[in-house]
Design a protein around this motif. Structure first.
Motif, PDB file in Angstrom:
ATOM      1  N   ASP A   1       0.835  -1.207   0.000  1.00 56.40           N
ATOM      2  CA  ASP A   1       0.000   0.000   0.000  1.00 56.40           C
ATOM      3  C   ASP A   1       0.864   1.248   0.000  1.00 56.40           C
ATOM      4  N   THR A   2       1.920   1.254   0.791  1.00 61.56           N
ATOM      5  CA  THR A   2       2.809   2.413   0.862  1.00 61.56           C
ATOM      6  C   THR A   2       3.544   2.611  -0.456  1.00 61.56           C
ATOM      7  N   ILE A   3       4.003   1.538  -1.069  1.00 58.18           N
ATOM      8  CA  ILE A   3       4.682   1.636  -2.365  1.00 58.18           C
ATOM      9  C   ILE A   3       3.735   2.211  -3.410  1.00 58.18           C
ATOM     10  N   THR A   4       2.496   1.758  -3.419  1.00 56.33           N
ATOM     11  CA  THR A   4       1.503   2.274  -4.363  1.00 56.33           C
ATOM     12  C   THR A   4       1.263   3.757  -4.131  1.00 56.33           C
ATOM     13  N   GLU A   5       1.150   4.176  -2.860  1.00 57.26           N
ATOM     14  CA  GLU A   5       0.928   5.589  -2.541  1.00 57.26           C
ATOM     15  C   GLU A   5       2.119   6.446  -2.965  1.00 57.26           C
ATOM     16  N   VAL A   6       3.329   5.999  -2.666  1.00 63.18           N
ATOM     17  CA  VAL A   6       4.539   6.744  -3.035  1.00 63.18           C
ATOM     18  C   VAL A   6       4.647   6.849  -4.555  1.00 63.18           C
ATOM     19  N   THR A   7       4.322   5.779  -5.254  1.00 61.85           N
ATOM     20  CA  THR A   7       4.363   5.783  -6.716  1.00 61.85           C
ATOM     21  C   THR A   7       3.362   6.784  -7.272  1.00 61.85           C
ATOM     22  N   ALA A   8       2.136   6.749  -6.760  1.00 60.48           N
ATOM     23  CA  ALA A   8       1.101   7.682  -7.225  1.00 60.48           C
ATOM     24  C   ALA A   8       1.514   9.129  -6.961  1.00 60.48           C
ATOM     25  N   GLU A   9       2.061   9.408  -5.784  1.00 62.30           N
ATOM     26  CA  GLU A   9       2.510  10.764  -5.460  1.00 62.30           C
ATOM     27  C   GLU A   9       3.634  11.213  -6.387  1.00 62.30           C
ATOM     28  N   SER A  10       4.519  10.305  -6.747  1.00 67.81           N
ATOM     29  CA  SER A  10       5.638  10.643  -7.626  1.00 67.81           C
ATOM     30  C   SER A  10       5.170  10.986  -9.036  1.00 67.81           C
ATOM     31  N   LEU A  11       4.011  10.470  -9.404  1.00 69.42           N
ATOM     32  CA  LEU A  11       3.486  10.680 -10.753  1.00 69.42           C
ATOM     33  C   LEU A  11       2.492  11.837 -10.849  1.00 69.42           C
ATOM     34  N   THR A  12       2.321  12.621  -9.779  1.00 64.82           N
ATOM     35  CA  THR A  12       1.317  13.684  -9.783  1.00 64.82           C
ATOM     36  C   THR A  12       1.735  15.002 -10.422  1.00 64.82           C
ATOM     37  N   PRO A  13       3.015  15.340 -10.538  1.00 65.84           N
ATOM     38  CA  PRO A  13       3.348  16.628 -11.156  1.00 65.84           C
ATOM     39  C   PRO A  13       2.825  16.715 -12.591  1.00 65.84           C
ATOM     40  N   THR A  14       2.694  17.959 -13.082  1.00 67.73           N
ATOM     41  CA  THR A  14       2.238  18.166 -14.453  1.00 67.73           C
ATOM     42  C   THR A  14       3.131  17.418 -15.437  1.00 67.73           C
ATOM     43  N   THR A  15       4.425  17.487 -15.234  1.00 68.15           N
ATOM     44  CA  THR A  15       5.371  16.724 -16.042  1.00 68.15           C
ATOM     45  C   THR A  15       6.033  15.717 -15.110  1.00 68.15           C
ATOM     46  N   PRO A  16       5.415  14.551 -14.946  1.00 70.55           N
ATOM     47  CA  PRO A  16       5.957  13.580 -13.987  1.00 70.55           C
ATOM     48  C   PRO A  16       7.266  12.963 -14.463  1.00 70.55           C
ATOM     49  N   PRO A  17       8.098  12.580 -13.509  1.00 72.35           N
ATOM     50  CA  PRO A  17       9.330  11.872 -13.867  1.00 72.35           C
ATOM     51  C   PRO A  17       8.996  10.452 -14.302  1.00 72.35           C
ATOM     52  N   ALA A  18       9.960   9.794 -14.882  1.00 71.43           N
ATOM     53  CA  ALA A  18       9.820   8.367 -15.157  1.00 71.43           C
ATOM     54  C   ALA A  18       9.939   7.660 -13.811  1.00 71.43           C
ATOM     55  N   VAL A  19       8.963   6.843 -13.476  1.00 76.04           N
ATOM     56  CA  VAL A  19       8.964   6.136 -12.196  1.00 76.04           C
ATOM     57  C   VAL A  19       9.085   4.644 -12.461  1.00 76.04           C
ATOM     58  N   THR A  20      10.086   4.035 -11.820  1.00 77.17           N
ATOM     59  CA  THR A  20      10.300   2.594 -11.917  1.00 77.17           C
ATOM     60  C   THR A  20      10.179   2.002 -10.523  1.00 77.17           C
ATOM     61  N   VAL A  21       9.371   0.973 -10.386  1.00 77.98           N
ATOM     62  CA  VAL A  21       9.216   0.271  -9.117  1.00 77.98           C
ATOM     63  C   VAL A  21       9.987  -1.037  -9.225  1.00 77.98           C
ATOM     64  N   VAL A  22      10.877  -1.263  -8.259  1.00 76.45           N
ATOM     65  CA  VAL A  22      11.690  -2.482  -8.244  1.00 76.45           C
ATOM     66  C   VAL A  22      11.005  -3.496  -7.341  1.00 76.45           C
ATOM     67  N   THR A  23      10.437  -4.527  -7.944  1.00 75.41           N
ATOM     68  CA  THR A  23       9.753  -5.588  -7.210  1.00 75.41           C
ATOM     69  C   THR A  23       9.531  -6.779  -8.141  1.00 75.41           C
ATOM     70  N   ALA A  24       9.411  -7.947  -7.560  1.00 73.61           N
ATOM     71  CA  ALA A  24       9.037  -9.137  -8.322  1.00 73.61           C
ATOM     72  C   ALA A  24       7.601  -9.534  -7.992  1.00 73.61           C
ATOM     73  N   ASP A  25       6.956  -8.767  -7.125  1.00 76.54           N
ATOM     74  CA  ASP A  25       5.598  -9.053  -6.661  1.00 76.54           C
ATOM     75  C   ASP A  25       4.596  -8.726  -7.784  1.00 76.54           C
TER      76      ASP A  25
ATOM     77  N   PRO B   1      -0.738   0.500 -13.892  1.00 78.42           N
ATOM     78  CA  PRO B   1      -1.815   1.348 -14.393  1.00 78.42           C
ATOM     79  C   PRO B   1      -1.670   2.826 -13.985  1.00 78.42           C
ATOM     80  N   LEU B   2      -0.888   3.093 -12.957  1.00 84.00           N
ATOM     81  CA  LEU B   2      -0.650   4.474 -12.537  1.00 84.00           C
ATOM     82  C   LEU B   2       0.323   5.187 -13.478  1.00 84.00           C
ATOM     83  N   GLY B   3       1.058   4.417 -14.291  1.00 86.80           N
ATOM     84  CA  GLY B   3       2.028   4.986 -15.215  1.00 86.80           C
ATOM     85  C   GLY B   3       3.463   4.624 -14.900  1.00 86.80           C
ATOM     86  N   ALA B   4       3.674   3.803 -13.887  1.00 88.79           N
ATOM     87  CA  ALA B   4       5.026   3.381 -13.523  1.00 88.79           C
ATOM     88  C   ALA B   4       5.439   2.174 -14.358  1.00 88.79           C
TER      89      ALA B   4
END
Length: 131
Positions: free
Chosen positions: A80-104, A113-116
């Protein structure tokens, strides 16, 4: 272009059978130190590490010099925390490229689906082992 790497610490630590289960805080501390070194090599990248459960105690005791490495302590579910942090990272008008490191797989289905983008722990270990 700015990049954010969100690290599922439990998943990354658990991907190597090196005895981490005997000392979860110690294993998390070792990972944090390696990630801090990687962060210094990647000034245009923000690395955010999520610690959950017993691994949250990695920050207890002697302070670690982690520099700009960001550590988030999950109050409950790490996913849940990873999902929240990912969503927050993608909120700027020009979001950065976000990569989540996990095998889950379940977590991958939540953040993609959030764009990561996602990658497995082996990619990160390759980066850390080359330091």
């Amino acid at each position: 272009m700015r990049q954010v790497i969100v690290v599922d610490a439990a998943n990354v630590i658990g991907s190597r059978p090196d005895g981490w289960w005997r000392d979860r805080p110690g294993a998390a501390r070792r990972l944090l130190l390696k990630l801090a070194a990687l962060q210094q090599q990647l000034p245009e990248t923000s690395i955010i590490v999520i610690l959950e459960g017993a691994a949250r105690r990695a920050l207890d005791g002697d302070p670690l010099d982690l520099g700009p490495l960001q550590v988030v302590l999950a109050p409950a579910s790490g996913d849940d925390t990873i999902t929240e942090v990912t969503a927050e990272s993608l909120t700027p008008t020009t979001p950065p490229a976000v990569t989540v490191v996990t095998a889950d797989r379940g977590l991958r289905h939540r953040v993609e689906p959030l764009g990561a983008t996602t990658t497995g722990p082996n990619w990160l270990w390759t980066q850390l082992d080359s330091l």
